[in-house]
Design a protein around this motif. Structure first.
Motif, short mmCIF file in Angstrom:
data_model
loop_
_atom_site.label_atom_id
_atom_site.label_comp_id
_atom_site.label_asym_id
_atom_site.label_seq_id
_atom_site.Cartn_x
_atom_site.Cartn_y
_atom_site.Cartn_z
N ASP A 84 0.83 -1.20 0.00
CA ASP A 84 0.00 0.00 0.00
C ASP A 84 0.86 1.26 0.00
O ASP A 84 0.62 2.21 -0.76
CB ASP A 84 -0.95 0.02 1.20
N TRP A 85 1.88 1.27 0.86
CA TRP A 85 2.78 2.42 0.93
C TRP A 85 3.56 2.60 -0.38
O TRP A 85 3.75 3.72 -0.85
CB TRP A 85 3.76 2.29 2.10
N LEU A 86 3.97 1.50 -1.00
CA LEU A 86 4.70 1.56 -2.26
C LEU A 86 3.81 2.14 -3.36
O LEU A 86 4.24 3.00 -4.13
CB LEU A 86 5.22 0.17 -2.65
N ILE A 87 2.57 1.69 -3.43
CA ILE A 87 1.64 2.21 -4.44
C ILE A 87 1.38 3.69 -4.21
O ILE A 87 1.37 4.48 -5.15
CB ILE A 87 0.32 1.39 -4.43
N MET A 88 1.20 4.09 -2.95
CA MET A 88 0.98 5.50 -2.63
C MET A 88 2.21 6.33 -2.98
O MET A 88 2.10 7.44 -3.52
CB MET A 88 0.59 5.67 -1.16
N LEU A 89 3.40 5.80 -2.74
CA LEU A 89 4.63 6.52 -3.05
C LEU A 89 4.79 6.69 -4.55
O LEU A 89 5.09 7.80 -5.03
CB LEU A 89 5.84 5.77 -2.46
#
Length: 161
Positions: free
Chosen positions: A8-13
């Motif tokens: 999730d954090w990677l996609i948001m980044l």
């Protein structure tokens, strides 16, 4: 569960970086574009007459006539009083992927072929339609086509104006 949060954090980044790049590019393009209010967009222009000697002359010289006479209305304020005027572009032509504005020679308005004469008579068209490759001044009686371009801010050897 921790792996899901990492994805999730990677996609948001990645989404945030792409959004930032897109915003930067839009801002950069906006910053370097000329103000749209200063650029006049030509409409369709007047009808092309099939027996027009100027059109035949331009076509013989390899130009494709895109449109006829354009009337550009101008409102002028003089000490708070409105004045009306207009500019005329005789033809818009294209050759080798470049668009040119055309002015035709007129007996009652001879051209002064000095730097200041050409500037005073034709420079306004270059400012009005900066996307044009130049201005063609044609004299179909003398069978001449002169190409005029303006380069602003270039150093030069002499001063003709």
């Amino acid at each position: 569960m921790a792996a899901v949060q990492g994805i999730d954090w990677l996609i948001m980044l990645v989404t945030g970086v792409l959004l930032a790049v897109w915003l930067y590019r839009r801002f950069y393009v906006w910053l370097h574009e000329p103000p749209a209010g200063r650029i006049y967009l030509l409409g369709e222009g007047g009808e092309l007459a099939p027996d027009d000697e100027h059109i035949r002359f331009l076509e013989e010289a390899g130009y494709e006539v895109m449109s006829g006479k354009h009337r550009v209305p101008i409102m002028i304020g003089l000490d708070g009083q409105p004045l009306r005027s207009r500019l005329f572009i005789d033809y818009v032509v294209e050759k080798d992927g470049k668009t040119y504005l055309v002015k035709t020679a007129r007996e009652r308005m001879p051209m002064d072929w000095t730097g200041s004469g050409v500037r005073d008579r034709l420079f306004m068209y270059a400012l009005l339609i900066p996307s044009a490759a130049g201005i063609l001044f044609i004299d179909s009686k003398e069978k001449s086509i002169r190409t005029i371009t303006f380069i602003i801010g270039e150093p030069h050897g002499g001063d003709n104006a």
